[in-house]
Design a protein around this motif. Structure first.
Motif, PDB file in Angstrom:
ATOM      1  N   CYS A   1     -76.126 -32.611  51.134  1.00 43.74           N
ATOM      2  CA  CYS A   1     -75.774 -33.309  49.897  1.00 43.74           C
ATOM      3  C   CYS A   1     -74.274 -33.117  49.702  1.00 43.74           C
ATOM      4  O   CYS A   1     -73.832 -32.060  49.242  1.00 43.74           O
ATOM      5  N   CYS A   2     -73.500 -34.119  50.088  1.00 47.76           N
ATOM      6  CA  CYS A   2     -72.054 -33.956  50.214  1.00 47.76           C
ATOM      7  C   CYS A   2     -71.280 -34.481  49.000  1.00 47.76           C
ATOM      8  O   CYS A   2     -71.553 -35.576  48.507  1.00 47.76           O
ATOM      9  N   PHE A   3     -70.312 -33.685  48.580  1.00 50.36           N
ATOM     10  CA  PHE A   3     -69.380 -34.108  47.536  1.00 50.36           C
ATOM     11  C   PHE A   3     -67.975 -33.733  47.988  1.00 50.36           C
ATOM     12  O   PHE A   3     -67.741 -32.602  48.445  1.00 50.36           O
ATOM     13  N   CYS A   4     -67.041 -34.666  47.858  1.00 46.27           N
ATOM     14  CA  CYS A   4     -65.662 -34.430  48.304  1.00 46.27           C
ATOM     15  C   CYS A   4     -64.872 -33.678  47.232  1.00 46.27           C
ATOM     16  O   CYS A   4     -65.328 -33.516  46.099  1.00 46.27           O
ATOM     17  N   ALA A   5     -63.670 -33.248  47.611  1.00 43.05           N
ATOM     18  CA  ALA A   5     -62.853 -32.408  46.739  1.00 43.05           C
ATOM     19  C   ALA A   5     -62.634 -33.008  45.349  1.00 43.05           C
ATOM     20  O   ALA A   5     -62.762 -32.296  44.342  1.00 43.05           O
ATOM     21  N   PRO A   6     -62.292 -34.310  45.213  1.00 44.35           N
ATOM     22  CA  PRO A   6     -62.113 -34.853  43.857  1.00 44.35           C
ATOM     23  C   PRO A   6     -63.392 -34.776  43.019  1.00 44.35           C
ATOM     24  O   PRO A   6     -63.318 -34.629  41.787  1.00 44.35           O
ATOM     25  N   GLN A   7     -64.557 -34.872  43.655  1.00 44.24           N
ATOM     26  CA  GLN A   7     -65.820 -34.753  42.926  1.00 44.24           C
ATOM     27  C   GLN A   7     -66.056 -33.311  42.493  1.00 44.24           C
ATOM     28  O   GLN A   7     -66.454 -33.041  41.356  1.00 44.24           O
ATOM     29  N   LYS A   8     -65.805 -32.372  43.384  1.00 44.14           N
ATOM     30  CA  LYS A   8     -65.975 -30.955  43.059  1.00 44.14           C
ATOM     31  C   LYS A   8     -65.011 -30.530  41.938  1.00 44.14           C
ATOM     32  O   LYS A   8     -65.310 -29.625  41.156  1.00 44.14           O
ATOM     33  N   ALA A   9     -63.869 -31.204  41.857  1.00 41.84           N
ATOM     34  CA  ALA A   9     -62.858 -30.852  40.857  1.00 41.84           C
ATOM     35  C   ALA A   9     -63.322 -31.097  39.429  1.00 41.84           C
ATOM     36  O   ALA A   9     -62.690 -30.629  38.475  1.00 41.84           O
ATOM     37  N   ALA A  10     -64.426 -31.801  39.254  1.00 44.07           N
ATOM     38  CA  ALA A  10     -64.964 -32.019  37.906  1.00 44.07           C
ATOM     39  C   ALA A  10     -65.287 -30.709  37.211  1.00 44.07           C
ATOM     40  O   ALA A  10     -65.318 -30.632  35.982  1.00 44.07           O
ATOM     41  N   GLY A  11     -65.505 -29.660  37.998  1.00 40.62           N
ATOM     42  CA  GLY A  11     -65.813 -28.350  37.418  1.00 40.62           C
ATOM     43  C   GLY A  11     -64.655 -27.375  37.476  1.00 40.62           C
ATOM     44  O   GLY A  11     -64.869 -26.154  37.462  1.00 40.62           O
ATOM     45  N   ALA A  12     -63.437 -27.878  37.485  1.00 36.22           N
ATOM     46  CA  ALA A  12     -62.274 -26.996  37.602  1.00 36.22           C
ATOM     47  C   ALA A  12     -62.185 -26.001  36.462  1.00 36.22           C
ATOM     48  O   ALA A  12     -61.662 -24.884  36.638  1.00 36.22           O
ATOM     49  N   ASP A  13     -62.697 -26.360  35.281  1.00 34.74           N
ATOM     50  CA  ASP A  13     -62.628 -25.463  34.133  1.00 34.74           C
ATOM     51  C   ASP A  13     -63.996 -24.958  33.683  1.00 34.74           C
ATOM     52  O   ASP A  13     -64.101 -24.263  32.677  1.00 34.74           O
ATOM     53  N   ASP A  14     -65.034 -25.335  34.440  1.00 28.88           N
ATOM     54  CA  ASP A  14     -66.393 -24.952  34.055  1.00 28.88           C
ATOM     55  C   ASP A  14     -67.285 -25.070  35.290  1.00 28.88           C
ATOM     56  O   ASP A  14     -67.592 -26.175  35.746  1.00 28.88           O
ATOM     57  N   PHE A  15     -67.663 -23.925  35.845  1.00 28.25           N
ATOM     58  CA  PHE A  15     -68.416 -23.934  37.102  1.00 28.25           C
ATOM     59  C   PHE A  15     -69.734 -24.691  36.995  1.00 28.25           C
ATOM     60  O   PHE A  15     -70.272 -25.167  38.006  1.00 28.25           O
ATOM     61  N   THR A  16     -70.290 -24.845  35.805  1.00 27.49           N
ATOM     62  CA  THR A  16     -71.564 -25.555  35.665  1.00 27.49           C
ATOM     63  C   THR A  16     -71.416 -27.056  35.887  1.00 27.49           C
ATOM     64  O   THR A  16     -72.425 -27.764  35.996  1.00 27.49           O
ATOM     65  N   LEU A  17     -70.166 -27.537  35.961  1.00 29.94           N
ATOM     66  CA  LEU A  17     -69.917 -28.960  36.167  1.00 29.94           C
ATOM     67  C   LEU A  17     -69.547 -29.299  37.612  1.00 29.94           C
ATOM     68  O   LEU A  17     -69.301 -30.457  37.933  1.00 29.94           O
ATOM     69  N   ILE A  18     -69.503 -28.284  38.480  1.00 25.58           N
ATOM     70  CA  ILE A  18     -69.223 -28.529  39.891  1.00 25.58           C
ATOM     71  C   ILE A  18     -70.477 -29.138  40.530  1.00 25.58           C
ATOM     72  O   ILE A  18     -71.537 -28.519  40.505  1.00 25.58           O
ATOM     73  N   PRO A  19     -70.383 -30.344  41.092  1.00 28.37           N
ATOM     74  CA  PRO A  19     -71.572 -30.916  41.738  1.00 28.37           C
ATOM     75  C   PRO A  19     -72.105 -29.989  42.825  1.00 28.37           C
ATOM     76  O   PRO A  19     -71.348 -29.523  43.684  1.00 28.37           O
ATOM     77  N   ASN A  20     -73.383 -29.716  42.781  1.00 30.08           N
ATOM     78  CA  ASN A  20     -74.015 -28.792  43.727  1.00 30.08           C
ATOM     79  C   ASN A  20     -74.319 -29.502  45.041  1.00 30.08           C
ATOM     80  O   ASN A  20     -75.010 -30.528  45.044  1.00 30.08           O
ATOM     81  N   GLY A  21     -73.849 -28.962  46.140  1.00 29.62           N
ATOM     82  CA  GLY A  21     -74.227 -29.516  47.429  1.00 29.62           C
ATOM     83  C   GLY A  21     -73.215 -29.237  48.517  1.00 29.62           C
ATOM     84  O   GLY A  21     -72.009 -29.138  48.266  1.00 29.62           O
ATOM     85  N   THR A  22     -73.717 -29.099  49.738  1.00 27.60           N
ATOM     86  CA  THR A  22     -72.876 -28.955  50.925  1.00 27.60           C
ATOM     87  C   THR A  22     -73.471 -29.811  52.042  1.00 27.60           C
ATOM     88  O   THR A  22     -74.591 -30.286  51.954  1.00 27.60           O
ATOM     89  N   GLY A  23     -72.692 -29.989  53.112  1.00 26.37           N
ATOM     90  CA  GLY A  23     -73.164 -30.727  54.275  1.00 26.37           C
ATOM     91  C   GLY A  23     -73.745 -29.811  55.333  1.00 26.37           C
ATOM     92  O   GLY A  23     -73.775 -28.590  55.170  1.00 26.37           O
ATOM     93  N   GLY A  24     -74.209 -30.408  56.418  1.00 25.51           N
ATOM     94  CA  GLY A  24     -74.737 -29.596  57.508  1.00 25.51           C
ATOM     95  C   GLY A  24     -75.610 -30.324  58.509  1.00 25.51           C
ATOM     96  O   GLY A  24     -75.970 -29.758  59.541  1.00 25.51           O
ATOM     97  N   ILE A  25     -75.948 -31.590  58.267  1.00 28.32           N
ATOM     98  CA  ILE A  25     -76.913 -32.260  59.135  1.00 28.32           C
ATOM     99  C   ILE A  25     -76.438 -32.359  60.581  1.00 28.32           C
ATOM    100  O   ILE A  25     -77.241 -32.298  61.512  1.00 28.32           O
ATOM    101  N   GLU A  26     -75.142 -32.486  60.797  1.00 35.60           N
ATOM    102  CA  GLU A  26     -74.621 -32.620  62.155  1.00 35.60           C
ATOM    103  C   GLU A  26     -74.615 -31.289  62.901  1.00 35.60           C
ATOM    104  O   GLU A  26     -74.694 -31.271  64.132  1.00 35.60           O
TER     105      GLU A  26
END
Length: 483
Positions: free
Chosen positions: A318-343
């Motif tokens: 479940c992939c989210f790029c840096a600008p998406q992850k930045a939504a939680g810069a001031d609140d960790f509960t707003l960081i979209p949860n997910g990492t990659g790995g299928i490859e």
């Protein structure tokens, strides 16, 4: 397309032997020594490599709408990346909102997945309970080949379900011959800890792991197992990440319960120190649920896989790029949860499992393909090398090495949690549905080539028990249900 895999050692979940494999019409046509190649056959030289069943990732989230954004990986890019790493089938998730129809959501996800490059199927999440949900579970099972239903015990005020929903849905799944699956984290405890940490001024990614300690997973896993036991239903627990949850599964299995556990490749090799990295982007890129754990939990997970108490490996891709992850810069509960790995899942499991002496090649095949096929009723069509099975095969080079990097991977995300890791064990060629889709680094994925795969329900357990009892006990006087 007709393909002959010449030479190589076939490795299945049960044994290994040298033979050729002939693929024709999308299935395996013949297996044996020195097979003849019909005119026009493409020859794939396996040499000293292994020939294994195509990988099955039973837990992915392609283009998932989540936490105010949408995962960057779509069904084409994600399945194509999987093919490059030896994964030829995924089981993704349909996740309706609490007020949405599961059946309507299923059709939305089916439309999204039409672009897939590899075969796919779906679990369907149950996020509320009503007579409509009860009915639609039956329609999904009967008419659409859905034999597994997901339940989130986490994500309060979003898709979390309570114990009442769990019990109702577990009972309905049992009635249908389907298997319930759970994301086991105590959502009430997580929510409480999140609020407390934020009040203390802890806003960075380290708060994510602190708000989801191992105990919240162990408690939820134990509770879900107990409820499944009360109902008499089987249970599949996704992304097991802790020693406590592993032990709960082992105890249940020892007592005779049908409980299965899934492990993510990421949890086997990455630990919680990533959240203490001062670089927000790096730490946030690792935010996923459950979070990464202290190293001793990795030992329990490896032991669980080796002993058979944990049966499958996945990625929760479940992939989210840096600008998406930045939504939680001031609140960790707003960081979209997910990492990659299928490859990278297959290489990670070979390098850290087989090459390190933790797993045998047969166990590797079990946990990357065959066990998932059996649990979710895809076997022997998938997860097997036998005449009539789908021609989903990987020529696996156990000695080849590669270095993992976001600069060279095929995943549609700007970060790789395995960045810089050199792994031994590489997919040299991948064959999906009888087509050569990856060969010596050349990805030949075709948009829309993937097929939706029905997964029929198993015979309902209570019906099976009743039939067995009828064969061994005197006939009872028929009883009518209460009015």
């Amino acid at each position: 397309m007709t393909i002959l895999i010449r030479g190589g050692t076939i490795v299945t979940a049960e044994h290994s032997f040298r033979a050729d494999v002939l693929c024709a019409g999308g299935t395996i046509a013949a297996i044996g020594p020195d097979l003849a190649a019909p005119h026009g056959t493409t020859i794939v030289d396996a040499g000293e490599a292994l020939v294994i069943p195509g990988g099955i990732d039973p837990h992915t989230h392609m283009e998932l709408p989540f936490m105010g954004t949408v995962a960057s990986e779509d069904f084409y890019t994600g399945t194509a990346a999987g093919l490059a790493g030896g994964t030829t089938t995924i089981i993704d998730f349909v996740i309706p909102g609490p007020t949405e129809s599961p059946l309507a959501a299923y059709h939305i996800w089916r439309a999204r997945a039409e672009k897939a490059a590899a075969d796919y199927s779906f679990h369907v999440a149950i996020t509320s309970w009503s007579d409509q949900v009860h009915t639609e579970m039956g329609i999904l099972a009967r008419d659409h080949g859905v034999n597994s239903f997901k339940h989130f015990m986490a994500y309060k005020n979003a898709i979390m379900v309570d114990d009442g929903i769990l019990l109702n849905s577990f009972a309905r799944a049992l009635e249908l011959g389907a298997i319930p699956t759970v994301h086991a984290e105590n959502g009430e405890a997580v929510f409480h800890l999140q609020r407390r940490l934020l009040a203390q001024g802890i806003t960075g990614p380290e708060g994510h792991a602190l708000s989801r300690p191992p105990a919240v997973e162990a408690e939820a896993a134990t509770r879900a197992i107990a409820m499944a036991g009360v109902i008499g239903a089987p249970l599949y627990i996704v992304h097991v990440s802790t020693e406590g949850a592993t032990s709960a599964i082992a105890r249940a299995r020892a007592s005779g319960q049908r409980v299965f556990g899934e492990v993510l490749a990421q949890h086997l090799v990455i630990d919680e120190s990533v959240y203490r990295n001062p670089d927000f982007g790096f730490a946030a890129a690792h935010v996923m649920s459950p979070p990464f754990r202290a190293k001793h939990h990795q030992d329990a997970l490896w032991s669980g896989l080796a002993s058979g108490q944990l049966q499958t490996t996945a990625t929760d891709h479940c992939c989210f790029c840096a600008p998406q992850k930045a939504a939680g810069a001031d609140d960790f509960t707003l960081i979209p949860n997910g990492t990659g790995g299928i490859e990278d899942r297959m290489s990670i499991l070979w390098h850290h499992g087989v090459a390190q002496g933790r797993l045998t090649p047969q166990e590797f095949v079990q946990i990357t393909s065959t066990n998932a096929a059996k649990i979710f009723n895809l076997h022997p069509r998938k997860g097997a090398i036998a005449p009539g099975a789908d021609a989903d095969l990987v020529v696996w080079d156990p000695a080849a090495r590669r270095r993992i990097s976001a600069r060279t991977h095929h995943q549609n995300v700007d970060f790789n949690v395995f960045e810089g890791m050199e792994v031994q064990g590489v997919a040299r060629h991948t064959i999906a549905s009888g087509h050569l889709v990856f060969t010596e680094g050349d990805l030949r994925a075709r948009r829309g080539a993937g097929r939706y795969i029905d997964r029929p329900c198993f015979a309902p357990l209570m019906q099976t028990i009743a039939t067995r009892n009828a064969l061994t006990q005197p006939a009872a006087t028929p009883r009518h249900p209460p009015a």
